[in-house]
Design a protein around this motif. Structure first.
Motif, PDB file in Angstrom:
ATOM      1  N   HIS A  89       9.339   9.357   8.324  1.00 63.08           N
ATOM      2  CA  HIS A  89       8.175   8.116   9.406  1.00 63.08           C
ATOM      3  C   HIS A  89       7.193   7.414   9.276  1.00 63.08           C
ATOM      4  O   HIS A  89       7.420   6.363   9.529  1.00 63.08           O
ATOM      5  N   ARG A  90       6.396   8.417   9.065  1.00 64.01           N
ATOM      6  CA  ARG A  90       5.047   7.463  10.107  1.00 64.01           C
ATOM      7  C   ARG A  90       5.009   7.381   7.901  1.00 64.01           C
ATOM      8  O   ARG A  90       4.017   6.250   7.458  1.00 64.01           O
ATOM      9  N   ILE A 162      18.854   2.803  -2.493  1.00 61.13           N
ATOM     10  CA  ILE A 162      19.416   3.510  -1.813  1.00 61.13           C
ATOM     11  C   ILE A 162      17.871   4.328  -1.153  1.00 61.13           C
ATOM     12  O   ILE A 162      17.348   4.604  -0.085  1.00 61.13           O
ATOM     13  N   ILE A 163      17.616   4.648  -2.146  1.00 56.73           N
ATOM     14  CA  ILE A 163      15.942   5.129  -1.355  1.00 56.73           C
ATOM     15  C   ILE A 163      14.663   4.856  -0.731  1.00 56.73           C
ATOM     16  O   ILE A 163      14.295   4.967  -0.038  1.00 56.73           O
ATOM     17  N   ILE A 164      15.281   3.790  -1.037  1.00 56.93           N
ATOM     18  CA  ILE A 164      13.526   2.594  -0.815  1.00 56.93           C
ATOM     19  C   ILE A 164      14.189   2.518   0.295  1.00 56.93           C
ATOM     20  O   ILE A 164      13.043   2.622   1.755  1.00 56.93           O
ATOM     21  N   ALA A 165      15.407   2.133   1.091  1.00 55.75           N
ATOM     22  CA  ALA A 165      16.222   1.494   1.955  1.00 55.75           C
ATOM     23  C   ALA A 165      15.735   2.946   2.710  1.00 55.75           C
ATOM     24  O   ALA A 165      15.266   2.643   4.056  1.00 55.75           O
ATOM     25  N   ASP A 171      10.425   2.125   9.386  1.00 57.21           N
ATOM     26  CA  ASP A 171       8.842   1.504   9.763  1.00 57.21           C
ATOM     27  C   ASP A 171       7.957   2.295   9.070  1.00 57.21           C
ATOM     28  O   ASP A 171       6.960   1.933   9.558  1.00 57.21           O
ATOM     29  N   PRO A 172       7.705   2.707   8.037  1.00 53.89           N
ATOM     30  CA  PRO A 172       6.400   3.499   7.906  1.00 53.89           C
ATOM     31  C   PRO A 172       5.184   2.778   8.017  1.00 53.89           C
ATOM     32  O   PRO A 172       5.441   1.470   7.358  1.00 53.89           O
ATOM     33  N   ASP A 173       4.148   3.747   8.030  1.00 55.10           N
ATOM     34  CA  ASP A 173       2.972   3.145   7.323  1.00 55.10           C
ATOM     35  C   ASP A 173       2.317   2.751   6.360  1.00 55.10           C
ATOM     36  O   ASP A 173       1.856   1.991   5.633  1.00 55.10           O
ATOM     37  N   ILE A 174       3.136   3.785   5.715  1.00 54.21           N
ATOM     38  CA  ILE A 174       3.007   4.720   4.091  1.00 54.21           C
ATOM     39  C   ILE A 174       3.773   4.299   3.351  1.00 54.21           C
ATOM     40  O   ILE A 174       4.580   5.619   4.280  1.00 54.21           O
ATOM     41  N   HIS A 203       6.619  -6.503   5.821  1.00 55.16           N
ATOM     42  CA  HIS A 203       6.679  -5.477   7.180  1.00 55.16           C
ATOM     43  C   HIS A 203       4.853  -4.641   6.273  1.00 55.16           C
ATOM     44  O   HIS A 203       4.599  -4.675   7.160  1.00 55.16           O
ATOM     45  N   ASN A 204       4.169  -5.717   5.702  1.00 52.09           N
ATOM     46  CA  ASN A 204       2.166  -4.597   5.937  1.00 52.09           C
ATOM     47  C   ASN A 204       2.440  -3.201   5.771  1.00 52.09           C
ATOM     48  O   ASN A 204       2.044  -2.958   6.757  1.00 52.09           O
ATOM     49  N   VAL A 205       3.465  -2.608   5.008  1.00 51.62           N
ATOM     50  CA  VAL A 205       3.122  -0.979   4.390  1.00 51.62           C
ATOM     51  C   VAL A 205       2.176  -0.696   3.803  1.00 51.62           C
ATOM     52  O   VAL A 205       2.547  -2.020   2.291  1.00 51.62           O
ATOM     53  N   ALA A 206       1.645   0.326   3.827  1.00 52.28           N
ATOM     54  CA  ALA A 206       0.418   0.651   2.640  1.00 52.28           C
ATOM     55  C   ALA A 206       1.604   0.883   1.453  1.00 52.28           C
ATOM     56  O   ALA A 206       2.177   1.874   1.621  1.00 52.28           O
TER      57      ALA A 206
END
Length: 339
Positions: A89-90, A162-165, A171-174, A203-206
């Motif tokens: 999730h996050r 698909i794994i990346i999707a 919409d995780p943070d990391i 998406h500003n994802v770490a």
């Protein structure tokens, strides 16, 4: 405050002959939207560090000490039920082999919908619509048809997309990517890494990227850690480490790149191999393989053999190496004498 702070992380595996320390005093931080690379040879502890962040270490492994603070929450003391709200999730994870990650008896759509409904109260129709949008984001052709396909019907590059999707579904943070392009050919590797970089920036994802490929790290990450035998030996800005590696081990990794060898000659390599974690050398674990640990007259340097190197600042990097510490000391002595 950093999004993720890891302090003095100690991970062990309980064996009959005693505990084996897989990670020793690992410390690093990660800001929101930042991209961090973790590099080192096989057995250095890269994947163990990644799995520890979500407490996915399988028995007999366990976190023996240290702190993992994510957005104000201490993950090491969190219950399994609370951790399930964070995993996927996050904080999402991309594993090495997509065929081992995807369920072979469920369609892609079923797996994505199941993931969404496990964390959100939405209908199957809404979950399918979100899944379709994510497949479009990772540039899957005919995404509506792919949702009804099984993993074995897709190519390796398609499965990794698909794994990346799936990693981006909630919409995780990391995102933790553990060797995400290992089983792919060079062309597909470049496409997958470019896609992952684009999505993280958009998406500003770490991102925590675990790899042995310094070329990929130099192109994708902003900071990097170099690990050896379960310990971080150098960390700092990626460009600074790539352009001026400080410890002999990092220099060896750089010299082992194919482009560093003369055409037609043998590739450079670090002599010896990674030590077993239950038989680590004393002092600096790298000293049996390190040219600096042996003086010109053939004697071993006592500090390398007897003392575990502590971190010293070198430019914008932190380095755990007796050679760097000695060089800094040698530079300071003339200045002190003049005063």
């Amino acid at each position: 405050m950093a999004l993720l702070e890891v302090n003095n992380l100690d991970v062990r595996f309980a064996l009959r002959q005693g505990d084996v320390r897989a990670l020793r005093d690992v410390c690093f931080s990660l800001d929101r939207g930042e991209r961090l690379g973790i590099v080192g040879e096989s057995g250095a502890g890269k994947s163990v560090a990644a799995f520890s962040l979500l407490n996915l270490i399988a028995r007999p492994g366990y976190i023996a000490g240290g702190s993992i603070n994510f957005d104000g929450h201490e993950l090491t003391s969190m219950s399994d039920r609370a951790l399930r709200k964070i995993r996927g999730h996050r904080i999402s994870m991309i594993f090495q082999d997509p065929m081992m990650t995807l369920n072979p008896v469920l369609t892609i759509g079923e797996q994505m919908i199941e993931c969404l409904k496990a964390h959100r109260r939405i209908s199957s129709r809404e979950a399918r619509a979100i899944s379709l949008r994510k497949l479009e984001q990772v540039q899957i052709p005919s995404p509506d048809k792919r949702l009804d396909h099984y993993p074995h019907e897709l190519s390796g590059g398609m499965r990794q997309r698909i794994i990346i999707a799936i990693a981006l579904l909630l919409d995780p943070d990391i995102i933790i990517a553990d060797e995400p392009t290992t089983a792919l050919d060079v062309t597909i590797q470049a496409e997958i890494m470019a896609l992952l970089l684009e999505l993280c920036e958009k998406h500003n994802v770490a991102l925590i990227l675990i790899t042995h490929d310094l070329g990929v790290v130099s192109q994708v990450t902003q900071r990097m850690l170099v690990m050896y035998a379960g310990r971080v030996i150098e960390q700092g800005p990626t460009r600074e480490i790539i352009n001026d590696p400080q410890p002999p081990y990092t220099q060896g990794l750089m010299n082992a790149l194919p482009q560093m060898a003369t055409p037609g000659s043998r590739l450079n390599q670090i002599r010896g191999s990674m030590p077993s974690l239950n038989k680590l050398p004393s002092g600096c674990a790298f000293h049996p393989r390190c040219d600096f640990a042996t003086r010109p007259e053939g004697e071993l340097r006592p500090a390398c053999v007897d003392q575990v190197p502590q971190f010293v600042d070198s430019g914008n990097c932190q380095v755990a190496c007796h050679m760097v510490a000695e060089m800094q000391q040698a530079e300071r002595i003339p200045v002190e004498e003049k005063q």
